[in-house]
Design an enzyme around this catalytic site. Structure first.
Site, PDB file in Angstrom:
ATOM      1  N   THR A 135       1.093  -1.644   0.249  1.00  0.00           N
ATOM      2  CA  THR A 135       0.139   0.020   0.033  1.00  0.00           C
ATOM      3  C   THR A 135       0.957   1.560  -0.132  1.00  0.00           C
ATOM      4  O   THR A 135       1.812   1.173   0.193  1.00  0.00           O
ATOM      5  CB  THR A 135      -0.753   0.147   1.107  1.00  0.00           C
ATOM      6  N   TYR A 160      -2.427  -0.415  11.095  1.00  0.00           N
ATOM      7  CA  TYR A 160      -1.976  -1.122   9.930  1.00  0.00           C
ATOM      8  C   TYR A 160      -0.401  -0.769   8.853  1.00  0.00           C
ATOM      9  O   TYR A 160      -0.460  -1.547   8.566  1.00  0.00           O
ATOM     10  CB  TYR A 160      -2.945  -0.667   9.096  1.00  0.00           C
TER      11      TYR A 160
END
Ligand code: NAD
Ligand code: DAU
Length: 354
Positions: A135, A160
């Site tokens: 990501t 995360y």
């Protein structure tokens, strides 16, 4: 086995992005065997891949990437040439509530897969590849200007993104230390069909449909770069086949929106589609307490992928948004199925009365 025949194991193929990757590989490459390994957590749903379930080159196996013996067993049976690793805990808000499961899945799960691949490949790396899907959040948060490039230093700021950053480091470590062929890509915010309605767009589409409040975090001025999920799947396909081993490729839509501007556009399009008076959906906007540590802006520079491998996004945002809304409005059963049961508790906990 001919050079063209490959066994590709996709982790997380029952999740949002994974199902599009699986579908693309199964349909476009009948000579590949595609194995979908997924634990079917709350985010994984076999309905997402129902249209390829009977394809002769597709198999599903339920397994947990954090369990070494399970993963070893799957690798022993299927002997994959290529691993495309998407399985993860993926929602920032959940990582704030319950960080340890992110550390377990994203770090231990990735290390477990790497180790099982190393064992089964046993130094014979010809035709092998470990492709790690990551990501843009690993790069941190931008101010009003600038873009993330592949060499931007890592600065993850949520449990995360920190767990994803760590997983990227683990993949590079196996590549560097053991000579394992690896490739990584870091992508911006995806949107499109089959996304679990905890993420902004499907959550808001569903709430608008049911005339429920639209919980905008903080002032709604955070910026994200939106990419249609099938364009991401196509980028993964290109990198899988043409990417240089050891490299990282950024993937993005060059399509930045402030949350509040995106939400107003969504409201306008949905009012028209639902035959409601203009302004009806915008009237549902409710400002709520900001996300803890909310990253202000993400923006990807995908020049390397464009220049070296020729990939560019194919859809204009308005077109992608319309397709996405049409899909959710046309797939009520899917939405009802994923929002029944545990989802209600999640919603209550996160949003209360909002
Ligand atoms: P998702 O949450 O929709 O799906 C994750 C999938 O992984 C689910 O099918 C789930 O069952 C499976 N899974 C979770 N834990 C597992 C375990 N222990 N063992 C086996 N399977 C397990 O996620 P997504 O949005 O499709 O994201 C896929 C990947 O892409 C993730 O690695 C994420 O970090 C990355 N990514 C997502 C986005 C985005 O906008 N959604 C953008 C860039 C990168
Ligand atoms: O940038 C890539 C990342 O994009 C992926 O790595 C993640 O897996 C994916 O979940 C996504 O992360 P975000 O946190 O950006 O996505 P989310 O849909 O949760 O939120 C998008 C923006 O909308 C963010 O600024 C927070 C805001 N938001 C979100 C929700 C769920 C709201 O204002 N209200 C909400 O209810």
């Amino acid at each position: 086995m001919s050079q063209l025949e490959k066994t590709i194991l996709v982790t997380g193929g029952a999740g949002f992005i994974g199902n599009h990757v699986v579908r693309r590989l199964v349909k476009n490459y009948p000579h590949y065997k595609v194995i979908n390994l997924d634990a079917l957590t709350y985010a994984g749903n076999l309905e997402n891949v129902a249209d390829v379930a009977d394809a002769p080159n597709y198999s599903f196996v339920k397994a947990d990437i954090t369990e070494l013996e399970e993963v070893r067993g799957v690798f022993a049976v299927y002997n994959p040439d290529i691993i495309i690793h998407l399985a993860a805990e993926s929602h920032v808000d959940r990582s704030i509530e319950d960080p340890l499961v992110f550390v377990k899945t994203n770090l231990m799960g990735t290390a477990t897969l790497l180790q099982a691949a190393k064992e089964v490949w046993n130094g014979q790396y010809d035709g092998k590849l470990f492709y790690h899907v990551s990501t843009d959040e690993v790069y941190g948060s931008l101010g009003e200007t600038g873009f993330f490039v592949e060499t931007t230093p890592y600065d993850p700021r949520s449990p995360y993104s920190a767990s994803k950053a760590g997983s990227d480091h683990l993949v590079r470590a196996w590549g560097h230390t053991y000579g394992m062929p690896i490739v990584l890509s870091n992508c911006s915010n995806n949107y499109g069909p089959y996304q679990f309605p905890e993420k902004l767009l499907p959550l808001f589409i569903n709430n608008i449909k049911h005339l429920k409040p639209l919980p905008v975090y903080g002032k709604g001025i955070n910026v994200r770069d939106w990419l249609y999920v099938e364009d991401h799947a196509r980028a993964i396909d290109v990198i899988l086949h043409e990417g240089k081993h050891g490299e990282t490729y950024n993937i993005g839509g060059h399509n930045e929106y402030r949350n509040i501007d995106l939400i107003h556009l969504l409201c306008e399009v949905m009012d028209a589609k639902l035959g409601r008076d203009p302004g009806t959906s915008a009237g549902l906007i409710t400002y709520v307490t900001d996300r803890a540590g909310h990253d202000m802006r993400y923006a990807i520079d995908a020049t390397k992928l464009q220049n070296e491998l020729g990939w560019t996004p194919s859809l204009e945002f308005r077109e992608g948004l319309e397709k996405t809304i049409d899909w959710y409005l046309g797939n009520e059963e899917w939405m009802e199925q994923v929002t029944s049961g545990a989802y209600q508790k999640y919603y209550e906990k996160m949003y209360g009365d909002a």
